[in-house]
Design a protein around this motif. Structure first.
Motif, PDB file in Angstrom:
ATOM      1  N   PRO A  80      25.145  35.046  18.993  1.00  0.00           N
ATOM      2  CA  PRO A  80      23.702  34.791  19.034  1.00  0.00           C
ATOM      3  C   PRO A  80      23.132  34.154  17.762  1.00  0.00           C
ATOM      4  O   PRO A  80      22.144  33.441  17.814  1.00  0.00           O
ATOM      5  CB  PRO A  80      23.103  36.185  19.255  1.00  0.00           C
ATOM      6  CG  PRO A  80      24.217  37.056  19.697  1.00  0.00           C
ATOM      7  CD  PRO A  80      25.496  36.438  19.235  1.00  0.00           C
ATOM      8  N   ARG A  81      23.770  34.397  16.600  1.00  0.00           N
ATOM      9  CA  ARG A  81      23.298  33.831  15.333  1.00  0.00           C
ATOM     10  C   ARG A  81      21.828  34.133  15.071  1.00  0.00           C
ATOM     11  O   ARG A  81      21.062  33.240  14.674  1.00  0.00           O
ATOM     12  CB  ARG A  81      23.521  32.311  15.278  1.00  0.00           C
ATOM     13  CG  ARG A  81      24.972  31.920  15.449  1.00  0.00           C
ATOM     14  CD  ARG A  81      25.231  30.485  15.072  1.00  0.00           C
ATOM     15  NE  ARG A  81      26.628  30.156  15.359  1.00  0.00           N
ATOM     16  CZ  ARG A  81      27.212  29.019  15.030  1.00  0.00           C
ATOM     17  NH1 ARG A  81      26.524  28.087  14.407  1.00  0.00           N
ATOM     18  NH2 ARG A  81      28.473  28.796  15.309  1.00  0.00           N
ATOM     19  N   LEU A  82      21.433  35.379  15.307  1.00  0.00           N
ATOM     20  CA  LEU A  82      20.065  35.779  14.981  1.00  0.00           C
ATOM     21  C   LEU A  82      19.956  36.016  13.479  1.00  0.00           C
ATOM     22  O   LEU A  82      20.943  36.370  12.835  1.00  0.00           O
ATOM     23  CB  LEU A  82      19.681  37.050  15.747  1.00  0.00           C
ATOM     24  CG  LEU A  82      19.815  36.966  17.267  1.00  0.00           C
ATOM     25  CD1 LEU A  82      19.404  38.278  17.905  1.00  0.00           C
ATOM     26  CD2 LEU A  82      18.984  35.807  17.819  1.00  0.00           C
ATOM     27  N   LEU A  83      18.767  35.822  12.928  1.00  0.00           N
ATOM     28  CA  LEU A  83      18.550  36.077  11.513  1.00  0.00           C
ATOM     29  C   LEU A  83      18.235  37.558  11.346  1.00  0.00           C
ATOM     30  O   LEU A  83      17.244  38.049  11.887  1.00  0.00           O
ATOM     31  CB  LEU A  83      17.400  35.205  10.996  1.00  0.00           C
ATOM     32  CG  LEU A  83      17.680  33.704  11.104  1.00  0.00           C
ATOM     33  CD1 LEU A  83      16.439  32.887  10.795  1.00  0.00           C
ATOM     34  CD2 LEU A  83      18.832  33.301  10.193  1.00  0.00           C
ATOM     35  N   PRO A  84      19.093  38.314  10.596  1.00  0.00           N
ATOM     36  CA  PRO A  84      18.954  39.771  10.556  1.00  0.00           C
ATOM     37  C   PRO A  84      17.669  40.252   9.884  1.00  0.00           C
ATOM     38  O   PRO A  84      17.242  41.372  10.114  1.00  0.00           O
ATOM     39  CB  PRO A  84      20.191  40.223   9.763  1.00  0.00           C
ATOM     40  CG  PRO A  84      20.681  39.015   9.049  1.00  0.00           C
ATOM     41  CD  PRO A  84      20.253  37.817   9.847  1.00  0.00           C
ATOM     42  N   TRP A  85      17.073  39.399   9.058  1.00  0.00           N
ATOM     43  CA  TRP A  85      15.871  39.831   8.330  1.00  0.00           C
ATOM     44  C   TRP A  85      14.582  39.528   9.110  1.00  0.00           C
ATOM     45  O   TRP A  85      13.494  39.757   8.617  1.00  0.00           O
ATOM     46  CB  TRP A  85      15.819  39.186   6.936  1.00  0.00           C
ATOM     47  CG  TRP A  85      15.836  37.688   6.976  1.00  0.00           C
ATOM     48  CD1 TRP A  85      14.756  36.855   7.090  1.00  0.00           C
ATOM     49  CD2 TRP A  85      16.982  36.844   6.881  1.00  0.00           C
ATOM     50  NE1 TRP A  85      15.163  35.544   7.089  1.00  0.00           N
ATOM     51  CE2 TRP A  85      16.527  35.511   6.961  1.00  0.00           C
ATOM     52  CE3 TRP A  85      18.360  37.080   6.746  1.00  0.00           C
ATOM     53  CZ2 TRP A  85      17.395  34.421   6.925  1.00  0.00           C
ATOM     54  CZ3 TRP A  85      19.211  35.984   6.713  1.00  0.00           C
ATOM     55  CH2 TRP A  85      18.731  34.691   6.789  1.00  0.00           C
ATOM     56  N   LEU A  86      14.717  38.982  10.323  1.00  0.00           N
ATOM     57  CA  LEU A  86      13.533  38.732  11.152  1.00  0.00           C
ATOM     58  C   LEU A  86      13.583  39.609  12.399  1.00  0.00           C
ATOM     59  O   LEU A  86      14.655  39.844  12.956  1.00  0.00           O
ATOM     60  CB  LEU A  86      13.476  37.264  11.585  1.00  0.00           C
ATOM     61  CG  LEU A  86      13.266  36.206  10.502  1.00  0.00           C
ATOM     62  CD1 LEU A  86      13.287  34.811  11.135  1.00  0.00           C
ATOM     63  CD2 LEU A  86      11.943  36.433   9.775  1.00  0.00           C
ATOM     64  N   THR A  87      12.411  40.065  12.840  1.00  0.00           N
ATOM     65  CA  THR A  87      12.347  40.813  14.099  1.00  0.00           C
ATOM     66  C   THR A  87      12.734  39.882  15.248  1.00  0.00           C
ATOM     67  O   THR A  87      12.785  38.654  15.087  1.00  0.00           O
ATOM     68  CB  THR A  87      10.916  41.319  14.367  1.00  0.00           C
ATOM     69  OG1 THR A  87      10.045  40.187  14.411  1.00  0.00           O
ATOM     70  CG2 THR A  87      10.445  42.292  13.298  1.00  0.00           C
ATOM     71  N   VAL A  88      12.976  40.474  16.420  1.00  0.00           N
ATOM     72  CA  VAL A  88      13.292  39.692  17.612  1.00  0.00           C
ATOM     73  C   VAL A  88      12.220  38.622  17.834  1.00  0.00           C
ATOM     74  O   VAL A  88      12.520  37.439  18.030  1.00  0.00           O
ATOM     75  CB  VAL A  88      13.407  40.636  18.841  1.00  0.00           C
ATOM     76  CG1 VAL A  88      13.294  39.863  20.147  1.00  0.00           C
ATOM     77  CG2 VAL A  88      14.721  41.411  18.778  1.00  0.00           C
ATOM     78  N   ALA A  89      10.944  39.027  17.767  1.00  0.00           N
ATOM     79  CA  ALA A  89       9.846  38.086  17.992  1.00  0.00           C
ATOM     80  C   ALA A  89       9.912  36.923  17.006  1.00  0.00           C
ATOM     81  O   ALA A  89       9.764  35.756  17.390  1.00  0.00           O
ATOM     82  CB  ALA A  89       8.503  38.799  17.878  1.00  0.00           C
ATOM     83  N   ASN A  90      10.157  37.238  15.739  1.00  0.00           N
ATOM     84  CA  ASN A  90      10.162  36.162  14.748  1.00  0.00           C
ATOM     85  C   ASN A  90      11.429  35.320  14.815  1.00  0.00           C
ATOM     86  O   ASN A  90      11.409  34.144  14.437  1.00  0.00           O
ATOM     87  CB  ASN A  90       9.935  36.725  13.350  1.00  0.00           C
ATOM     88  CG  ASN A  90       8.487  37.122  13.164  1.00  0.00           C
ATOM     89  OD1 ASN A  90       7.600  36.521  13.778  1.00  0.00           O
ATOM     90  ND2 ASN A  90       8.243  38.141  12.360  1.00  0.00           N
TER      91      ASN A  90
END
Ligand code: ADP
Ligand code: ADP
Length: 220
Positions: A80-90
């Motif tokens: 997924p490569r989500l940014l860990p320091w941002l919430t799901v929404a962000n």
């Protein structure tokens, strides 16, 4: 209309990852690209997304040559490569840099609703299951309403139940706005279930070996 003309890529180490790759994908069409490891599938998607440049040939979207990341072409990776320091929404809102306030909130909410995760907007990436995280990645790719979605083995890391669930979900989402989908997978079943057309590649150099028109009853 996505048009690939004689696309070729030779890396600095002289590996010819792609050669003479020509393909036209109509708006709303779902095309799967299959082939073994190393036959140039990821290279193909990187070139189309503008993340890397072709050595030969061109990528065109509606007649315009694509040379750098394009706002109407989004890419979904295996992880997924989500940014860990941002919430799901962000994370979902990451691509909406210029849109602020209520507009931004609404667009994020809509994208999360499409993947069935409206309730998780304030969670952190580490609090999600693998399937949920990949849904967030899909929402992030959808939020800018792209014309073309490129998917690089998007469900390979998931268990069979989650994979089937996300395949269904993807078709549901596709059906709403009918973007062009180009799906790279090594899963022939997935290709046949999802795609209108399957392109088979072979390696060294990566090129089209065959094309199969899928004429099966669809889930969709
Ligand atoms: P696939 O996605 O089908 O596994 P890739 O596009 O990742 O194939 O790779 C195609 C070929 O290009 C392989 O031989 C791979 O080793 C080579 N390759 C991929 N990326 C690079 C790179 N950045 N530099 C050099 N060679 C690469
Ligand atoms: P935003 O800037 O978008 O409001 P924040 O990073 O400030 O996002 O976090 C927003 C929400 O995330 C908060 O309402 C909080 O309840 C929730 N939150 C923060 N940390 C955690 C956590 N470790 N676990 C679950 N929820 C959390």
């Amino acid at each position: 209309m996505l048009t690939l003309r004689n696309l070729g890529k030779t890396y600095a180490n002289d590996v010819r990852a792609l050669e003479g790759f020509s393909l036209t994908v109509a708006p709303g069409e779902i095309v799967a690209v299959i082939g073994g490891s190393g036959c140039g599938k990821s290279t193909l998607l990187r070139l189309i997304s503008g993340l890397d440049n072709a050595s030969r040939g061109s990528v065109e979207l509606n007649g315009d040559v694509v040379r750098q990341p394009h706002p109407l072409i989004n890419l979904i990776f295996q992880e997924p490569r989500l940014l860990p320091w941002l919430t799901v929404a962000n994370n979902v809102g990451f691509g909406l840099a210029e849109i602020e306030g209520e507009d931004r909130r609404q667009q994020i909410e809509l994208a999360l609703k499409k993947v069935g995760l409206a309730d998780l907007a304030q969670r952190w990436p580490k609090e999600l299951s693998g399937g949920q995280a990949q849904r967030v990645a899909i929402a992030r790719a959808l939020v800018t309403q792209p014309e073309v979605l490129l998917l690089d083995e998007p469900f390979s890391a998931l268990d069979a139940f989650t994979r089937a669930d996300l395949q269904d979900h993807l078709l549901g989402i596709w059906d709403e706005t009918r973007p062009t989908l180009l799906l790279v997978t090594h899963d022939i079943d997935e290709a046949l279930v999802l795609a209108d057309r399957v392109i088979v590649m072979r390696p060294w150099p990566g090129r089209i070996l065959d094309e199969i028109k899928v004429d099966l009853p669809r889930k969709r």
